[in-house]
Scaffold this motif. Structure first.
Motif, PDB file in Angstrom:
ATOM      1  N   ALA A   9      47.776  42.005  43.329  1.00 54.09           N
ATOM      2  CA  ALA A   9      46.807  41.580  42.316  1.00 54.09           C
ATOM      3  C   ALA A   9      47.548  40.953  41.142  1.00 54.09           C
ATOM      4  CB  ALA A   9      45.970  42.773  41.860  1.00 54.09           C
ATOM      5  N   VAL A  10      46.788  40.272  40.284  1.00 53.00           N
ATOM      6  CA  VAL A  10      47.332  39.625  39.089  1.00 53.00           C
ATOM      7  C   VAL A  10      46.655  40.239  37.872  1.00 53.00           C
ATOM      8  CG1 VAL A  10      47.650  37.459  37.842  1.00 53.00           C
ATOM      9  CG2 VAL A  10      47.742  37.491  40.343  1.00 53.00           C
ATOM     10  N   VAL A  11      47.433  40.629  36.911  1.00 54.84           N
ATOM     11  CA  VAL A  11      46.883  41.190  35.678  1.00 54.84           C
ATOM     12  C   VAL A  11      46.279  40.062  34.859  1.00 54.84           C
ATOM     13  CG1 VAL A  11      47.406  42.458  33.575  1.00 54.84           C
ATOM     14  CG2 VAL A  11      48.573  43.043  35.716  1.00 54.84           C
ATOM     15  N   ILE A  12      45.006  40.199  34.493  1.00 53.85           N
ATOM     16  CA  ILE A  12      44.344  39.161  33.697  1.00 53.85           C
ATOM     17  C   ILE A  12      44.003  39.645  32.291  1.00 53.85           C
ATOM     18  CG2 ILE A  12      43.379  37.997  35.727  1.00 53.85           C
ATOM     19  CD1 ILE A  12      40.713  39.331  35.097  1.00 53.85           C
ATOM     20  N   ASP A  13      44.058  40.986  32.085  1.00 56.14           N
ATOM     21  CA  ASP A  13      43.763  41.510  30.743  1.00 56.14           C
ATOM     22  C   ASP A  13      44.316  42.928  30.643  1.00 56.14           C
ATOM     23  OD1 ASP A  13      42.875  41.667  28.198  1.00 56.14           O
ATOM     24  OD2 ASP A  13      40.718  41.631  28.680  1.00 56.14           O
ATOM     25  N   VAL A  14      44.863  43.260  29.476  1.00 54.99           N
ATOM     26  CA  VAL A  14      45.404  44.608  29.263  1.00 54.99           C
ATOM     27  C   VAL A  14      44.683  45.351  28.150  1.00 54.99           C
ATOM     28  CG1 VAL A  14      47.682  44.044  30.180  1.00 54.99           C
ATOM     29  CG2 VAL A  14      47.205  43.656  27.753  1.00 54.99           C
ATOM     30  N   GLU A  15      43.990  44.652  27.279  1.00 57.43           N
ATOM     31  CA  GLU A  15      43.232  45.247  26.183  1.00 57.43           C
ATOM     32  C   GLU A  15      41.811  44.707  26.189  1.00 57.43           C
ATOM     33  OE1 GLU A  15      44.109  47.590  24.221  1.00 57.43           O
ATOM     34  OE2 GLU A  15      46.237  47.712  24.752  1.00 57.43           O
ATOM     35  N   PRO A  16      40.759  45.518  25.995  1.00 61.32           N
ATOM     36  CA  PRO A  16      40.832  46.967  25.709  1.00 61.32           C
ATOM     37  C   PRO A  16      41.049  47.821  26.952  1.00 61.32           C
ATOM     38  CG  PRO A  16      38.569  46.237  25.753  1.00 61.32           C
ATOM     39  CD  PRO A  16      39.398  45.004  25.953  1.00 61.32           C
ATOM     40  N   GLU A  17      40.899  47.196  28.163  1.00 55.97           N
ATOM     41  CA  GLU A  17      41.182  47.940  29.378  1.00 55.97           C
ATOM     42  C   GLU A  17      41.926  47.033  30.346  1.00 55.97           C
ATOM     43  OE1 GLU A  17      37.713  49.138  31.550  1.00 55.97           O
ATOM     44  OE2 GLU A  17      36.640  47.255  31.160  1.00 55.97           O
ATOM     45  N   LEU A  18      42.569  47.655  31.303  1.00 54.29           N
ATOM     46  CA  LEU A  18      43.371  46.897  32.266  1.00 54.29           C
ATOM     47  C   LEU A  18      42.465  46.312  33.352  1.00 54.29           C
ATOM     48  CD1 LEU A  18      46.156  46.017  33.313  1.00 54.29           C
ATOM     49  CD2 LEU A  18      46.287  48.199  34.555  1.00 54.29           C
ATOM     50  N   LEU A  19      42.538  44.977  33.519  1.00 53.12           N
ATOM     51  CA  LEU A  19      41.764  44.281  34.550  1.00 53.12           C
ATOM     52  C   LEU A  19      42.715  43.470  35.422  1.00 53.12           C
ATOM     53  CD1 LEU A  19      38.751  42.913  32.412  1.00 53.12           C
ATOM     54  CD2 LEU A  19      38.832  45.003  33.788  1.00 53.12           C
ATOM     55  N   VAL A  20      42.477  43.528  36.734  1.00 55.12           N
ATOM     56  CA  VAL A  20      43.303  42.768  37.677  1.00 55.12           C
ATOM     57  C   VAL A  20      42.366  41.936  38.566  1.00 55.12           C
ATOM     58  CG1 VAL A  20      45.160  44.471  37.674  1.00 55.12           C
ATOM     59  CG2 VAL A  20      43.315  44.653  39.372  1.00 55.12           C
ATOM     60  N   LYS A  21      42.939  40.876  39.130  1.00 56.27           N
ATOM     61  CA  LYS A  21      42.151  39.956  39.963  1.00 56.27           C
ATOM     62  C   LYS A  21      42.767  39.882  41.354  1.00 56.27           C
ATOM     63  CE  LYS A  21      40.131  35.306  39.828  1.00 56.27           C
ATOM     64  NZ  LYS A  21      40.086  34.033  39.073  1.00 56.27           N
ATOM     65  N   ILE A  22      41.899  40.096  42.382  1.00 52.94           N
ATOM     66  CA  ILE A  22      42.335  40.041  43.780  1.00 52.94           C
ATOM     67  C   ILE A  22      41.386  39.111  44.540  1.00 52.94           C
ATOM     68  CG2 ILE A  22      42.800  41.360  45.875  1.00 52.94           C
ATOM     69  CD1 ILE A  22      43.163  43.822  44.158  1.00 52.94           C
ATOM     70  N   ASP A  23      41.907  37.976  45.008  1.00 57.67           N
ATOM     71  CA  ASP A  23      41.091  37.017  45.797  1.00 57.67           C
ATOM     72  C   ASP A  23      39.772  36.673  45.106  1.00 57.67           C
ATOM     73  OD1 ASP A  23      43.033  37.017  47.738  1.00 57.67           O
ATOM     74  OD2 ASP A  23      42.046  38.555  48.968  1.00 57.67           O
ATOM     75  N   GLY A  24      39.850  36.411  43.818  1.00 59.25           N
ATOM     76  CA  GLY A  24      38.662  36.006  43.076  1.00 59.25           C
ATOM     77  C   GLY A  24      37.825  37.160  42.565  1.00 59.25           C
ATOM     78  N   GLU A  25      38.131  38.404  42.957  1.00 63.98           N
ATOM     79  CA  GLU A  25      37.386  39.572  42.486  1.00 63.98           C
ATOM     80  C   GLU A  25      38.136  40.246  41.335  1.00 63.98           C
ATOM     81  OE1 GLU A  25      36.894  42.101  45.817  1.00 63.98           O
ATOM     82  OE2 GLU A  25      35.423  40.796  46.816  1.00 63.98           O
ATOM     83  N   ILE A  26      37.404  40.656  40.317  1.00 68.03           N
ATOM     84  CA  ILE A  26      37.997  41.326  39.142  1.00 68.03           C
ATOM     85  C   ILE A  26      37.729  42.817  39.256  1.00 68.03           C
ATOM     86  CG2 ILE A  26      37.973  41.518  36.637  1.00 68.03           C
ATOM     87  CD1 ILE A  26      37.162  38.591  36.506  1.00 68.03           C
ATOM     88  N   TRP A  27      38.804  43.602  39.186  1.00 67.52           N
ATOM     89  CA  TRP A  27      38.730  45.057  39.310  1.00 67.52           C
ATOM     90  C   TRP A  27      39.278  45.714  38.033  1.00 67.52           C
ATOM     91  CZ3 TRP A  27      37.293  47.974  43.774  1.00 67.52           C
ATOM     92  CH2 TRP A  27      36.953  47.200  44.901  1.00 67.52           C
ATOM     93  N   VAL A  71      51.066  42.904  40.445  1.00 67.61           N
ATOM     94  CA  VAL A  71      51.083  44.339  40.689  1.00 67.61           C
ATOM     95  C   VAL A  71      50.618  44.601  42.110  1.00 67.61           C
ATOM     96  CG1 VAL A  71      50.707  44.974  38.266  1.00 67.61           C
ATOM     97  CG2 VAL A  71      48.749  44.594  39.785  1.00 67.61           C
ATOM     98  N   THR A  72      50.938  45.793  42.615  1.00 64.77           N
ATOM     99  CA  THR A  72      50.539  46.204  43.953  1.00 64.77           C
ATOM    100  C   THR A  72      49.607  47.400  43.854  1.00 64.77           C
ATOM    101  OG1 THR A  72      52.634  45.454  44.877  1.00 64.77           O
ATOM    102  CG2 THR A  72      51.338  46.987  46.212  1.00 64.77           C
ATOM    103  N   VAL A  73      48.530  47.371  44.633  1.00 61.22           N
ATOM    104  CA  VAL A  73      47.568  48.469  44.626  1.00 61.22           C
ATOM    105  C   VAL A  73      48.146  49.625  45.445  1.00 61.22           C
ATOM    106  CG1 VAL A  73      45.226  49.200  45.219  1.00 61.22           C
ATOM    107  CG2 VAL A  73      45.646  46.857  44.438  1.00 61.22           C
ATOM    108  N   THR A  74      48.217  50.817  44.797  1.00 64.79           N
ATOM    109  CA  THR A  74      48.754  51.998  45.479  1.00 64.79           C
ATOM    110  C   THR A  74      47.674  52.993  45.858  1.00 64.79           C
ATOM    111  OG1 THR A  74      49.145  53.085  43.338  1.00 64.79           O
ATOM    112  CG2 THR A  74      50.952  51.776  44.284  1.00 64.79           C
ATOM    113  N   VAL A  86      47.570  50.923  40.245  1.00 64.11           N
ATOM    114  CA  VAL A  86      48.527  49.868  40.545  1.00 64.11           C
ATOM    115  C   VAL A  86      49.884  50.219  40.001  1.00 64.11           C
ATOM    116  CG1 VAL A  86      46.720  48.096  40.564  1.00 64.11           C
ATOM    117  CG2 VAL A  86      47.961  48.568  38.447  1.00 64.11           C
ATOM    118  N   ARG A  87      50.905  49.489  40.504  1.00 69.55           N
ATOM    119  CA  ARG A  87      52.254  49.597  39.981  1.00 69.55           C
ATOM    120  C   ARG A  87      52.870  48.209  39.981  1.00 69.55           C
ATOM    121  NH1 ARG A  87      55.684  48.923  44.166  1.00 69.55           N
ATOM    122  NH2 ARG A  87      54.995  49.526  46.265  1.00 69.55           N
TER     123      ARG A  87
END
Length: 481
Positions: free
Chosen positions: A434-452, A466-469, A478-479
């Motif tokens: 995944a790719v980190v797209i935001d860290v504040e106010p919460e951590l958001l990552v993007k995987i294949d167009g989906e935001i988690w 990052v890698t989903v563990t 993630v780590r």
């Protein structure tokens, strides 16, 4: 990349169609304004029938001839080259010719042309029937019933021992001289006899109206007889044989014809009038295109599949709009074509079965059945043996091949997915990047167009991989990679 809004695409398409329609109408107005000398000036109108006779041909002939009469036409020449056509369209043309207030001259041209089947009826109905050398007419047997009647059962030859026929067979030949039915040419079924007898009576009435050979006309219907131009002139089937239109015009003045039920000569000065060609306008071209069985068949499939895709993807809009327009155009064409409703139903069912294969795990049973129903329905769709009025076998084969290849691709995709290892529902994201797209106010990552939403024990920055563990409901652990 910027995505197009479906509504914007639809608006652009409608705008383009509106502009094309306006340009077409304007071009017709300009064309009409560019020919003021045609209005109310005595002239000879020249029309043309090329190819199979259908509803578009009737519309062109009737509307154009009425316009020509309003513009001062005193005689109409119809240049014809046709393999035949639909019975309803042919009868409409003949009714118009018989009710005309000015003479109709039907001219089979150029050399090598023919007035087969429906063209023979139109020739007999015309006030003057003319042909170019090396042209033919005849073969006027109705073929909608499936083949030429009289060829289904071979006549049985039995010796005739009657002493009354020892005079050379005059009684046996009496029916042939009259053009009546013989045992070998008698249709097998009651329906075929009704169709044949109706056609015989119709063409004999046309022949008697204009003083032409009615017996040969009957033979053309019962036995599919044909004649060349010179033979037709000798048999009193036509009135004129002319090498070209100039020779034809020289033979028309003062020729006696039957017009409005009365015998009267054609005007002596008709050969001096200018000839004005009335070509089919955009409306006739459009009707001819739509009522072509090949185009109608394609429009029908586009309409069905468009509505199916719109039903399975609500809000796409474009497939639904294209599907509705195509389906309405197809229904207009099919209502004037001799269709088989069982074939139409099979095509619709086949398309639905192929579409259902995408959503029902039948492992090809629905799709294969759909392709079979589509092919059989396509073959049955147009109920006519008139050349040019049937769906091409090559087109049917192409549609079947495309549908079959699509079905094979679908089955391959299903089989490939079944061979993948099974993963628990709460483990599907584990191990993915995944790719980190935001860290504040919460951590958001993007995987294949989906935001988690995610959580991590380390400090991360935007854009970091990052890698989903672990997957905990809708939150990913993630780590850093």
């Amino acid at each position: 990349m910027k995505q197009w809004c479906p509504k914007a695409v639809l608006a652009c398409l409608l705008l383009i169609l509106a502009q094309a329609f306006a340009i077409a109408v304007l071009s017709q107005e300009i064309e009409g304004a560019a020919e003021p000398e045609r209005e109310n000036q005595p002239h000879i109108a020249q029309l043309s029938i090329n190819g199979p006779i259908g509803p578009a041909t009737t519309d062109y002939l009737v509307r154009t001839s009425e316009t020509a009469q309003e513009n001062g036409a005193r005689l109409i020449i119809v240049n014809m080259d046709t393999p035949g056509g639909l019975d309803a369209a042919t009868r409409d043309i003949i009714q118009h010719i018989l009710a005309s207030e000015i003479p109709y001259v039907t001219y089979v041209t150029p050399a090598g042309a023919r007035a087969a089947s429906a063209g023979t009826y139109i020739l007999y109905a015309s006030h003057v029937a003319a042909m170019t050398p090396s042209t033919t007419l005849g073969a006027a047997t109705p073929v909608q019933m499936g083949g030429v009647p009289g060829q289904q059962e071979a006549p049985q030859k039995t010796p005739d021992k009657s002493p009354k026929d020892s005079d050379g067979g005059e009684k046996a030949d009496a029916g042939d001289k009259r053009g009546g039915e013989s045992e070998g040419s008698k249709p097998a079924s009651a329906m075929e006899r009704k169709v044949i007898n109706d056609s015989v009576a119709y063409i004999r009435g046309l022949a008697q109206r204009h003083g032409r050979n009615a017996d040969w006309a009957e033979k053309a219907v019962r036995d599919a007889a044909t004649l060349t131009a010179q033979e037709a002139l000798a048999e009193n089937v036509i009135d004129v044989v002319a090498e070209n239109q100039q020779q034809l015009m020289k033979q028309l003045p003062n020729r006696e014809i039957v017009l409005d039920g009365k015998k009267q000569p054609i005007a002596g000065d008709v050969a001096e009038l200018p000839v004005v060609a009335y070509e089919p306008d955009w409306r006739n071209e459009l009707l001819s295109l739509i009522t072509n069985p090949q185009i109608a068949y394609i429009l029908l499939l586009i309409g069905i599949y468009g509505l199916i895709f719109e039903g399975y993807s609500p809000g796409a809009i474009v497939p639904g709009v294209v599907g509705v327009i195509s389906l309405l155009l197809a229904f207009y064409a099919l209502q004037v074509l001799p269709i088989n409703y069982v074939g139409l139903a099979l095509i619709i069912v086949g398309a639905l079965l192929i579409a259902a294969e995408l959503f029902v795990p039948s492992f090809g049973a629905l799709g294969i059945g759909g392709v079979i129903a589509l092919v059989i329905g396509s073959v049955m769709l147009i109920d006519s043996d008139v050349p040019g009025m049937r769906v091409s076998k090559a087109l049917i084969g192409s549609i079947a091949a495309i549908s079959g290849l699509g079905l094979l691709g679908l089955l391959y995709a299903v089989g490939h997915s079944l061979r993948k290892p099974k993963v628990a529902a709460n483990k599907t994201m584990v191990g993915r990047t995944a790719v980190v797209i935001d860290v504040e106010p919460e951590l958001l990552v993007k995987i294949d167009g989906e935001i988690w939403r995610a959580c991590c024990d380390n400090q991360l920055t935007e854009g970091q991989l990052v890698t989903v563990t672990e997957e905990q409901g809708l939150i990913l652990q993630v780590r850093p990679e």
